[in-house]
Motif scaffolding. Structure first.
Motif, PDB file in Angstrom:
ATOM      1  N   VAL A 195       8.966 -11.180   5.794  1.00  0.00           N
ATOM      2  CA  VAL A 195       9.181 -10.084   6.736  1.00  0.00           C
ATOM      3  C   VAL A 195       8.060 -10.116   7.772  1.00  0.00           C
ATOM      4  N   ASP A 196       8.406  -9.933   9.031  1.00  0.00           N
ATOM      5  CA  ASP A 196       7.417  -9.917  10.099  1.00  0.00           C
ATOM      6  C   ASP A 196       6.570  -8.648   9.985  1.00  0.00           C
ATOM      7  N   GLY A 197       5.361  -8.794   9.439  1.00  0.00           N
ATOM      8  CA  GLY A 197       4.494  -7.647   9.243  1.00  0.00           C
ATOM      9  C   GLY A 197       3.782  -7.205  10.498  1.00  0.00           C
ATOM     10  N   ALA A 198       3.913  -7.952  11.593  1.00  0.00           N
ATOM     11  CA  ALA A 198       3.274  -7.581  12.854  1.00  0.00           C
ATOM     12  C   ALA A 198       4.117  -6.600  13.659  1.00  0.00           C
ATOM     13  N   ALA A 199       5.345  -6.360  13.225  1.00  0.00           N
ATOM     14  CA  ALA A 199       6.192  -5.393  13.916  1.00  0.00           C
ATOM     15  C   ALA A 199       5.674  -3.976  13.667  1.00  0.00           C
ATOM     16  N   ASP A 200       6.251  -3.006  14.350  1.00  0.00           N
ATOM     17  CA  ASP A 200       5.819  -1.623  14.131  1.00  0.00           C
ATOM     18  C   ASP A 200       6.194  -1.195  12.715  1.00  0.00           C
ATOM     19  N   PRO A 201       5.450  -0.244  12.127  1.00  0.00           N
ATOM     20  CA  PRO A 201       5.659   0.130  10.715  1.00  0.00           C
ATOM     21  C   PRO A 201       7.089   0.538  10.384  1.00  0.00           C
ATOM     22  N   GLU A 202       7.759   1.269  11.263  1.00  0.00           N
ATOM     23  CA  GLU A 202       9.128   1.704  10.995  1.00  0.00           C
ATOM     24  C   GLU A 202      10.067   0.513  10.858  1.00  0.00           C
ATOM     25  N   THR A 203       9.875  -0.490  11.725  1.00  0.00           N
ATOM     26  CA  THR A 203      10.719  -1.685  11.660  1.00  0.00           C
ATOM     27  C   THR A 203      10.456  -2.464  10.388  1.00  0.00           C
ATOM     28  N   VAL A 204       9.186  -2.592  10.016  1.00  0.00           N
ATOM     29  CA  VAL A 204       8.828  -3.313   8.793  1.00  0.00           C
ATOM     30  C   VAL A 204       9.459  -2.637   7.580  1.00  0.00           C
TER      31      VAL A 204
END
Length: 217
Positions: A195-204
């Motif tokens: 999972v792309d952990g650099a995305a915003d927290p809601e997206t993660v």
């Protein structure tokens, strides 16, 4: 150290992995607070009536690990870490049958980081590897440079989060770069979702829930 744990081979739990400052705590807290997941972790929030584990963790970072190969042998240093890993295993066993169960990092990250930082004792590592395997792993993937920014340019680091070299950014970035392959090597054949952990927290969190929802809800 060669005996196997009495816990069953599969307890139906998940494992959340990632480099340092990948955002695991945010995801785990959201799963726990908003979605009814039981979290197994050695973070203080989830230790409840286990002050021994909290104290051991602090002593391990501040004393045992820092003095590995100087005051203490690697075997002794890992013997202090061992009860913390056993706590994770024991809590997973106690929670067996709970539908929504996830463990923070498990032994995978601890073992990989110890190897990378030169603290090794194969009999202890072999025993950890005998523990029950999760049904799946979610790996929060974060570029080392993003992790460095999240660490407030190193001001939030502890000694277990970087190589001890003169240039702190270099030591941190190198360890975080090495950790991804080392951790996934330890995971072995367990199914992994990155999972792309650099995305915003809601997206993660939404991506994590999508994976958990298709398999565990």
């Amino acid at each position: 150290m060669n005996e196997t744990t009495s816990a069953p081979d599969s307890l139906g739990f998940w494992t959340l992995l990632g480099s340092d400052f990948a955002g695991k705590s945010t995801v785990l807290n959201t799963l726990h607070d908003d979605h009814g997941w039981r979290v197994v972790s050695y973070d203080d929030r989830y230790l409840g009536d286990h002050p021994l584990i909290s104290q051991l963790r602090r002593h391990w970072i501040d004393d045992a690990f820092v003095w590995s190969g100087k005051r203490y042998s690697p075997e002794l240093v890992l013997s202090v870490l061992h009860p913390i890993v056993l706590h994770l295993r024991d809590e997973l066993t106690r929670c067996a049958g709970y539908e929504r169960l996830i463990v923070d990092s498990y032994f995978y990250k601890l073992l990989a980081k110890c190897r990378l930082l030169g603290v090794e004792h194969e009999p202890i590592f072999s025993y950890w590897r005998s523990f029950p395997r999760p049904r799946g792993v979610l790996y929060l993937d974060v570029p080392p440079e993003v992790a460095w920014t999240r660490s407030a340019q190193g001001s939030r680091l502890n000694p277990f989060e970087y190589h001890a070299v003169p240039d702190l950014p270099e030591g941190f970035l190198r360890l975080q770069s090495e950790m991804r392959s080392a951790v996934l090597e330890e995971v072995g054949s367990v199914p992994v979702t990155v999972v792309d952990g650099a995305a915003d927290p809601e997206t993660v969190v939404a991506k994590v829930l999508a994976v958990l929802g298709t398999e565990a809800m």
